[in-house]
Scaffold this active site. Structure first.
Site, mmCIF file in Angstrom:
data_model
loop_
_atom_site.group_PDB
_atom_site.id
_atom_site.type_symbol
_atom_site.label_atom_id
_atom_site.label_comp_id
_atom_site.label_asym_id
_atom_site.label_seq_id
_atom_site.Cartn_x
_atom_site.Cartn_y
_atom_site.Cartn_z
ATOM 1 N NE ARG A 10 -2.810 -2.554 9.393
ATOM 2 C CZ ARG A 10 -2.426 -3.072 10.558
ATOM 3 N NH1 ARG A 10 -2.346 -4.375 10.711
ATOM 4 N NH2 ARG A 10 -2.136 -2.272 11.562
ATOM 5 C CG PHE B 232 -14.954 -1.123 3.017
ATOM 6 C CD1 PHE B 232 -15.848 -2.002 3.623
ATOM 7 C CD2 PHE B 232 -13.889 -0.648 3.762
ATOM 8 C CE1 PHE B 232 -15.679 -2.385 4.950
ATOM 9 C CE2 PHE B 232 -13.712 -1.021 5.087
ATOM 10 C CZ PHE B 232 -14.607 -1.897 5.682
ATOM 11 C CD GLU C 267 -16.975 2.668 1.724
ATOM 12 O OE1 GLU C 267 -18.226 2.572 1.777
ATOM 13 O OE2 GLU C 267 -16.276 2.893 2.734
ATOM 14 N NE ARG D 276 -0.682 -0.357 4.935
ATOM 15 C CZ ARG D 276 -0.924 0.244 6.093
ATOM 16 N NH1 ARG D 276 -1.762 1.256 6.154
ATOM 17 N NH2 ARG D 276 -0.346 -0.157 7.200
ATOM 18 C CG ASP E 214 -8.868 -3.289 11.777
ATOM 19 O OD1 ASP E 214 -8.719 -2.912 12.964
ATOM 20 O OD2 ASP E 214 -8.747 -2.541 10.797
ATOM 21 C CG HIS F 116 -5.964 -2.253 4.827
ATOM 22 N ND1 HIS F 116 -5.387 -1.208 4.139
ATOM 23 C CD2 HIS F 116 -5.685 -2.051 6.133
ATOM 24 C CE1 HIS F 116 -4.774 -0.399 5.006
ATOM 25 N NE2 HIS F 116 -4.940 -0.898 6.225
#
Lengths: 314, 281
Positions: free
Chosen positions: A167, A83, A58, A10, A117, A109
């Site tokens: 990530r 998303f 989104e 990322r 998460d 991610h």
């Protein structure tokens, strides 16, 4: 690989956007309140007038990017894989895919290495969802060098592209000076004759480590980095299957619908070959440190070695 | 608006209605109700408001129109054909294999269609993206989008409205076709979107409320919308679903159903009579 430099792809995405942005005024970026995490914030800092935060919305972001592309701009739309490919699937399908618009989706991610998460954010279905859309290019880079080259290739390609970035930091093993990237082309990183390991994303480094261990056990493993899942480099997969007679696929994704199934689909029709798929086995993830999760879910060099040993009857 | 201009628009609207009915009848499927409620709007846009060139449908600086309520494509196609984008005979190929006239608009097949739509709620987002892009590019073109009153039940619509206001898209004009009916019945019985103008004002729009079958009111609203600066504008039109064909008017059952041969004949006779009346004015 302990002394090898690690960079999350990322980060590479954000850096590549900034670099490309300096060259091309028609490149604009959309984000959905995650510019810090997706690293489009790097682009925003350099080009605030063409970074558009869409807020936590989104679906609208993806369709707005589609609209902007019809005006001749090249929008990169970013959020987490969950998303973009997930929540906004239908906007990607109907507003980008169906009209075949020139929108690049930079999804970060992806996979289980999202870590703490937990399952709600660990998207292991994005390759499957995006592969199912006609004309969609689906890619996942293995390291920083490849990720930056991929973003550039995506800009230059005319049509919809989905890119998945990670990530967690991953080892940088490509040599920037000599590396070239081509959409739809796999890369043989190590020659071998007993088993072909076809991997993408962070599993490529694991596959390389596994091949080294396997060599010590007398198993010669070919390692292929298949950064483009769609369109699949069929020629290379068929060649690997013919050479080795056994194929292992490795991906940080569900075994349903991703690289593994793409390879199985091809081989079953054109060159029936035994295949073992390494990936997330039709289950949700959970919270924990990325490294521990990857080990727990069998996304590790050790697990690849076990599967290969068993597969090769050793 | 001069009397002769109004008369021309009224005549064109009759022809748009006839084109929509012909297409749906030939296809034995499609959405006549909403095509008819929006027929006057399609006519006004393509014959008065939009800066377009039918000979050059991809002209970069043209105004854009996104039919967010994509199912009313038969009405849009009839207006495009009448405006000269493609032959009117094509309308009879609606929904057939090989036709460029898909059940819902396809920007890559039909000349004059600026965005592929059909899945409700997405068109307005794409229109907002176009308006944002035009601003970034320094283009002075405007973007128009038509939504159904049932369509605004989609959450994405309100995401797009927030976005349009946040980015001060005064080059965007949102039009709501408030014909009061959706597939399952009256909008207020299915899932009330009311009060629409108040909600749009709360989202920061400059709102105009008009009778969607009155060209003079349309002219006033569109002229004011064009002059609106700093915020997007919205035109909420009260309309009659099925307008112009007596047995289709205000009937939810005609949302997505084709007339049979007998009904077709009655509909065409009624519309022909209306056209003759306008032309005799």
């Amino acid at each position: 690989m302990a002394d090898v430099k690690k960079i999350a792809t990322r980060e590479s995405y954000g850096n590549a956007l900034k670099e490309l942005g300096a060259e091309h005024a028609d490149l604009i970026v959309f984000d959905a309140d995650l510019a810090g995490a997706t690293k489009t914030g790097t682009f925003k800092k350099a080009f605030p007038e063409r970074h558009f935060d869409c807020g936590i919305a989104e679906s609208n972001m993806i369709a707005a990017a589609a609209g902007a592309s019809t005006m001749g701009l090249v929008p990169f739309a970013s959020s987490f894989a969950m998303f973009t490919a997930g929540r906004a699937f239908e906007q990607v399908r109907n507003s980008i895919g169906y009209p075949h618009l020139n929108v690049k989706i930079g999804a970060t991610h992806g996979g289980i290495s999202v870590g703490e998460d937990g399952a709600s954010h660990q998207c292991c279905e994005d390759f499957a969802l995006m592969r199912s859309i006609p004309g969609m290019v689906v890619m996942s880079p293995a390291d920083d060098v490849e990720a930056r080259a991929m973003v550039r290739a995506a800009y230059e390609y005319v049509g919809p592209v989905y890119m998945r970035f990670g990530r967690a930091g991953v080892p940088v093993f490509h040599d920037e000076a000599s590396y070239t990237f081509q959409i739809g082309k796999g890369e043989v990183l190590r020659e071998g004759t007993d088993v072909a390991i076809i991997a993408n994303g962070l599993m490529v480094a694991e596959a390389l480590a596994a091949a080294e261990t396997l060599a010590g056990m007398g198993i010669s493993a070919q390692v292929i980095n298949m950064a483009t899942i769609k369109p699949l480099d069929e020629e290379l997969v068929l060649q690997a299957a013919k050479t080795c007679g056994k194929v292992i696929t490795c991906e940080e994704h569900s075994v349903i619908g991703g690289l593994g199934e793409a390879v199985c689909g091809l081989l079953s029709e054109k060159c029936p070959t035994p295949v073992r798929r390494i990936g997330v086995n039709d289950e949700f993830g959970h919270s924990g440190p990325a490294g521990a999760l990857l080990k727990q879910f069998g996304l590790s060099a050790e697990h690849i070695v076990e599967v290969a040993k068993d597969f090769c009857g050793k | 608006m001069t009397t002769s201009e109004k008369k021309q628009l009224m005549a064109a609207a009759c022809k748009v209605r006839m084109g929509a009915i012909k297409g749906v009848h030939a296809a034995k499927a499609g959405h006549p109700g909403g095509s008819l409620s929006a027929a006057d709007l399609f006519t006004y846009l393509y014959f008065k408001e939009l800066r377009i060139d039918p000979k050059n449908p991809k002209w970069e600086d043209r105004d854009r129109f996104v039919l967010s309520k994509g199912h009313t494509a038969p009405g849009l196609y009839a207006a495009l054909a009448l405006r000269g984008y493609f032959p009117e005979e094509d309308l009879l190929t609606l929904r057939q294999i090989g036709s460029h006239l898909q059940g819902h608009p396809n920007m890559n097949l039909t000349p004059g269609v600026d965005m592929s739509t059909g899945s409700l709620g997405q068109g307005v987002s794409t229109a907002a993206g176009m308006a944002l892009a035009a601003k970034y590019q320094g283009k002075d073109c405007r973007v128009y989008t038509l939504l159904g009153d049932g369509e605004i039940q989609e959450g994405e619509v309100w995401e797009a409205f927030m976005f349009a206001h946040h980015y001060k898209l005064d080059n965007l004009c949102v039009i709501i076709d408030n014909n009061g009916l959706q597939i399952d019945g009256r909008v207020e019985d299915v899932m009330s979107p009311y009060p629409i103008p108040e909600k749009l004002r709360a989202f920061g729009f400059q709102v105009y409320e008009i009778d969607g079958h009155d060209f003079e009111q349309m002219e006033t609203a569109f002229n004011q919308a064009r002059e609106t600066k700093g915020v997007p504008s919205a035109i909420v039109m009260k309309t009659v679903k099925g307008k112009g064909v007596s047995f289709m008017e205000n009937q939810a059952g005609w949302h997505g159903k084709a007339p049979n041969d007998e009904e077709f004949e009655i509909a065409m006779n009624e519309l022909s009579a209306q056209l003759a009346e306008v032309e005799g004015m």
